[in-house]
Every structure is written in C-alpha cells, then in structure tokens.
Scaffold this motif. Sequence first.
Motif, PDB file in Angstrom:
ATOM      1  N   MET A  21       0.829  -1.191  -0.092  1.00  0.00           N
ATOM      2  CA  MET A  21      -0.012   0.062   0.024  1.00  0.00           C
ATOM      3  C   MET A  21       0.897   1.288  -0.057  1.00  0.00           C
ATOM      4  N   ARG A  22       2.057   1.011   0.130  1.00  0.00           N
ATOM      5  CA  ARG A  22       3.022   2.384   0.123  1.00  0.00           C
ATOM      6  C   ARG A  22       2.728   3.285   1.068  1.00  0.00           C
ATOM      7  N   GLY A  23       2.613   4.446   0.734  1.00  0.00           N
ATOM      8  CA  GLY A  23       2.360   5.529   1.966  1.00  0.00           C
ATOM      9  C   GLY A  23       3.683   5.697   2.464  1.00  0.00           C
ATOM     10  N   PRO A  51       5.773  -5.824   4.310  1.00  0.00           N
ATOM     11  CA  PRO A  51       6.629  -5.014   5.348  1.00  0.00           C
ATOM     12  C   PRO A  51       7.850  -4.249   4.625  1.00  0.00           C
ATOM     13  N   ASN A  52       7.843  -4.421   3.253  1.00  0.00           N
ATOM     14  CA  ASN A  52       9.160  -3.908   2.392  1.00  0.00           C
ATOM     15  C   ASN A  52       8.912  -2.127   2.412  1.00  0.00           C
ATOM     16  N   THR A  53       8.326  -1.614   3.462  1.00  0.00           N
ATOM     17  CA  THR A  53       8.350  -0.170   3.547  1.00  0.00           C
ATOM     18  C   THR A  53       9.410   0.360   3.542  1.00  0.00           C
ATOM     19  N   VAL A 219       8.234  -7.041 -13.173  1.00  0.00           N
ATOM     20  CA  VAL A 219       7.822  -7.213 -12.065  1.00  0.00           C
ATOM     21  C   VAL A 219       8.488  -8.477 -11.420  1.00  0.00           C
ATOM     22  N   ASN A 220       8.550  -8.480 -10.169  1.00  0.00           N
ATOM     23  CA  ASN A 220       9.037  -9.981  -9.628  1.00  0.00           C
ATOM     24  C   ASN A 220       8.204 -10.758  -9.073  1.00  0.00           C
ATOM     25  N   PRO A 221       8.122 -12.051  -9.447  1.00  0.00           N
ATOM     26  CA  PRO A 221       8.655 -12.751 -10.187  1.00  0.00           C
ATOM     27  C   PRO A 221       8.543 -12.102 -11.614  1.00  0.00           C
ATOM     28  N   SER A 244      -3.181 -10.095  -5.370  1.00  0.00           N
ATOM     29  CA  SER A 244      -2.479  -9.258  -6.465  1.00  0.00           C
ATOM     30  C   SER A 244      -1.151  -8.855  -6.491  1.00  0.00           C
ATOM     31  N   ASP A 245      -0.398  -8.981  -5.396  1.00  0.00           N
ATOM     32  CA  ASP A 245       1.133  -8.325  -5.417  1.00  0.00           C
ATOM     33  C   ASP A 245       0.954  -6.939  -5.721  1.00  0.00           C
ATOM     34  N   HIS A 246      -0.070  -6.095  -5.650  1.00  0.00           N
ATOM     35  CA  HIS A 246      -0.250  -4.775  -6.011  1.00  0.00           C
ATOM     36  C   HIS A 246       0.979  -3.955  -5.593  1.00  0.00           C
ATOM     37  N   PRO A 248       2.496  -0.702  -6.874  1.00  0.00           N
ATOM     38  CA  PRO A 248       2.565   0.486  -7.695  1.00  0.00           C
ATOM     39  C   PRO A 248       3.781   1.251  -7.723  1.00  0.00           C
ATOM     40  N   HIS A 249       4.173   1.563  -8.826  1.00  0.00           N
ATOM     41  CA  HIS A 249       5.188   2.441  -8.980  1.00  0.00           C
ATOM     42  C   HIS A 249       4.706   3.624 -10.046  1.00  0.00           C
ATOM     43  N   THR A 250       5.162   4.833  -9.905  1.00  0.00           N
ATOM     44  CA  THR A 250       4.566   5.892 -10.878  1.00  0.00           C
ATOM     45  C   THR A 250       5.169   5.750 -12.288  1.00  0.00           C
ATOM     46  N   PRO A 262      12.257   0.229 -11.559  1.00  0.00           N
ATOM     47  CA  PRO A 262      11.700  -0.563 -10.572  1.00  0.00           C
ATOM     48  C   PRO A 262      10.838  -1.711 -11.052  1.00  0.00           C
ATOM     49  N   SER A 263      10.678  -2.681 -10.156  1.00  0.00           N
ATOM     50  CA  SER A 263       9.842  -3.704 -10.598  1.00  0.00           C
ATOM     51  C   SER A 263       8.609  -3.679  -9.747  1.00  0.00           C
ATOM     52  N   GLY A 264       7.711  -4.120 -10.463  1.00  0.00           N
ATOM     53  CA  GLY A 264       6.047  -3.950  -9.633  1.00  0.00           C
ATOM     54  C   GLY A 264       5.146  -3.278 -10.394  1.00  0.00           C
TER      55      GLY A 264
HETATM   56  C1  NCD Z   1       7.581  -5.315  -5.182  1.00  0.00           C
HETATM   57  C2  NCD Z   1       7.536  -3.977  -4.527  1.00  0.00           C
HETATM   58  O1  NCD Z   1       7.500  -2.998  -5.767  1.00  0.00           O
HETATM   59  O2  NCD Z   1       7.275  -3.819  -3.582  1.00  0.00           O
HETATM   60  N1  NCD Z   1       7.815  -5.470  -6.551  1.00  0.00           N
HETATM   61  C3  NCD Z   1       7.535  -6.530  -7.344  1.00  0.00           C
HETATM   62  O3  NCD Z   1       7.655  -6.238  -8.515  1.00  0.00           O
HETATM   63  N2  NCD Z   1       6.873  -7.634  -6.773  1.00  0.00           N
HETATM   64  C4  NCD Z   1       8.946  -5.611  -4.513  1.00  0.00           C
HETATM   65  C5  NCD Z   1       9.418  -7.248  -4.968  1.00  0.00           C
HETATM   66  O4  NCD Z   1       8.969  -7.995  -4.612  1.00  0.00           O
HETATM   67  O5  NCD Z   1      10.520  -7.090  -5.783  1.00  0.00           O
END
Ligand code: NCD
Length: 380
Positions: A21-23, A51-53, A219-221, A244-246, A248-250, A262-264
């Motif tokens: 959820m970022r923030g 928790p990868n905030t 995205v990862n994977p 979903s592994d939601h 978001p990146h801008t 960035p991946s995601g």
């Molecule tokens: C994740 C993220 O952006 O928080 N990105 C993703 O591609 N799943 C972090 C990660 O697991 O690489």
Amino acid sequence: ETIDCTGYTCLPGAVDMHVHMRGGVQAGKEDWRTGTTSAVAGGVTVVVDQPNTVPPITTPELLRARVREAEERAVCGFAVNAAVVPDADLAGMCRAGAMAFGETFAAPSSYGEGLDAETLRGLFDRIHALEGLVTIHAEEVSGPAPATLADHDRARSGAGEARAVQKIAGLAPAGMQLHFCHLSTAASVRAARGTVEVTPHHLFLSHDNFDPDDTRARVNPPLRDEKTRRDLWSCWDRIDVVASDHAPHTVPEKSVPFETAPSGIPGVETMVPLLMAAVQSGRITLASVIEKTSWKPAAILGIPHAGFEPGDRADYALYPDEITRIDASRLHTKCGWSPFEGLEAVFPEEVIVGGTRAYAHGDLREERPVWYPGRGYLPL
Ligand code: NCD
C-alpha cells in the motif's frame, strides 16, 4: 439500509493477502486511502500489507505506526505483515499484531542479499515457536541487470524459482505453516509444500504481450513466456490463493532505462474483475474464484470469513453480467496506469464493507468501515 441484489452475482468480499500500500515516504506511488479505495472498487474488502516499506517493518514500534497510518486512511479491512531479517524483533511484532511474517527473503529483490540456509533455518525455528505464519518470496537471481523482459525472465528464471521453493520447503520445521507467494510456473506450484499463491499478472499476462523493453511489465517474479503462462492454468485446482502483489510505481519512476526501472505493477482493483470475466467465458467456476480470493485466504490468515451464514461478516460485492474492458483511467490507484489495459473484466457495481455500502457505481461513500483483524491484536 436494504440492499437490493436482484440481477447481480453476489460474492463475499475478497481478501487480498499480498499488497504493497506504500504510504509514508512512498506516498507518491500510493497511500492507504488510494490503495484501499482501489481495493474496494475491485471487490476486495481486506488487504494484507507487505513489510518492505521505507523503512521496513522490523520492530513493534514500526508495526504500530504502520497500523495507525492505515487506521487513519484505509477504507476497508487491513492487516500488516512483519519483515523477517535476522535482527528483527519477531516476538515483539507478533505481540503487536503482525498478521504474518514476510513476504520473506530468499528474495534478494526486497531485502538486499537474501539469506543463507542456516540463517533461514534459525528464523523459521523462531517463527514456528511463535506459531506464526511465514509467507515466502522464493527466487534465485543471476546475471547482470536485465535489459529486456526476456532477460529479466532468464535472470530470475522459473527453474530457479522451483529450486528455491524446494530448498525452502526443506528448511522449514515439520508442521510449520508455510505459504508461498506469487508462484509463477506450474513446476513451482507442484514443488511447493503448504499453501500456494499466484497473481493475476502471471495468469493473464506474458512477456510476449509487451514490447521487449516495456518497463511497465517489469515485475518480480518476472512475467513468463506465453507457454509458461498457459501451463500455470493447468494447476488451477492446486492453487490455494490468488493475490494481486499490488506494487504500484509512478509513470516517471517507470520512465527510465529497463536496467534501472523498478519492478512492480498495480493489480488490486483488477484481480477479481479479471477472474469474473474468466468465469463468464467458462474457463473457471465461480466457486473456485470465491475459494481462492475469499475463503481460503481468510482461513490461512485465521480471520473472520465473509459469507452467507448468519454471523458471517457482511463484506460483499455485487457483480453485473456485463463484461467490460479495463480502462486504466477509470481505476482508483494513484499510480494511474495498468498493465491489464484493454483486457476483459467484470467490475463490481456495489461493494458492502461491514454491512455498510462503501462503494456504489464508481463512487466511494463517506463512511470508512475500517476493521483490523491483526493476529493477537491488542488495542493501540
Ligand atoms: C515489489 C515492490 O515494488 O514492492 N515489486 C515487485 O515486483 N513484486 C518488491 C519485490 O518483491 O521486488
């Protein structure tokens, strides 16, 4: 308030057990308000935050602060996971109401170098002693920074993912509750022990659908090739959870050379709608969608289940029959784009959270029926 469900398919609210959820300092990508609005607009009524905030959630103080941030801004149910690194206060975070541990390492992407077998074994023993649920991001990484989607697929290969799954399953103590996040190939799903999660993007997208250097599909994977994507569907019955592994990146963050992007990708709002379109086309059953998006994740997390029995939580989403196409400009995520643009989907028209109509026909209502089902939750 009486809610007329005539003409709709009424599903229990989805529990998306894997979102970012970022923030905080990452609020430019997403925050708890926009992220949970996006969730509700997609029929999701509980989200579990990873928790990868920045900084990662490694202490009870950080966990409580994260919960407070969510309580102030979320518009649906939520819970927060604890990071697993050797110096983290695992017991303290457990007492502070962490839902689960991880998404845990063996993944260099989120937590630096990943962890060696002895360290992992020690952490698993500690989590097992706390009766905790561990959620695992299994992968191997090789080679230089990838320049294309196909390179990225090779660098974090499906074969490496399956090996990592097997290795980790062998390290965990017998009887420990294990959950494998976002498995992206049929071989990984078959290799897993415990519960298995897959994402909508590995089910509905392959890297063959994108330009070779399209950073938005990074995205990862990684997205796999079309054959691997189709094979993943052959495991549908073994898959416990779709989440979903939601992530978001801008658009500006993604508008850089592939090697450094960035991946995601965002996905919380389109997950159930994509699956509902697959139900309409006869590919999967409605019962299997309810199982994998709602009751199984609730059971794995040990939280109250939304359903149709007296006493169940009144979290529902009402879906029409019409199939539409995904239009990123109509989604609620702050990031403003979607890799699923143009795919068939069925979006809910009304969503009820905790007995309150929270969302109707594109608009969020004023009420914020937040609830926090964290494990071992102590009032703040
Ligand atoms: C994740 C993220 O952006 O928080 N990105 C993703 O591609 N799943 C972090 C990660 O697991 O690489």
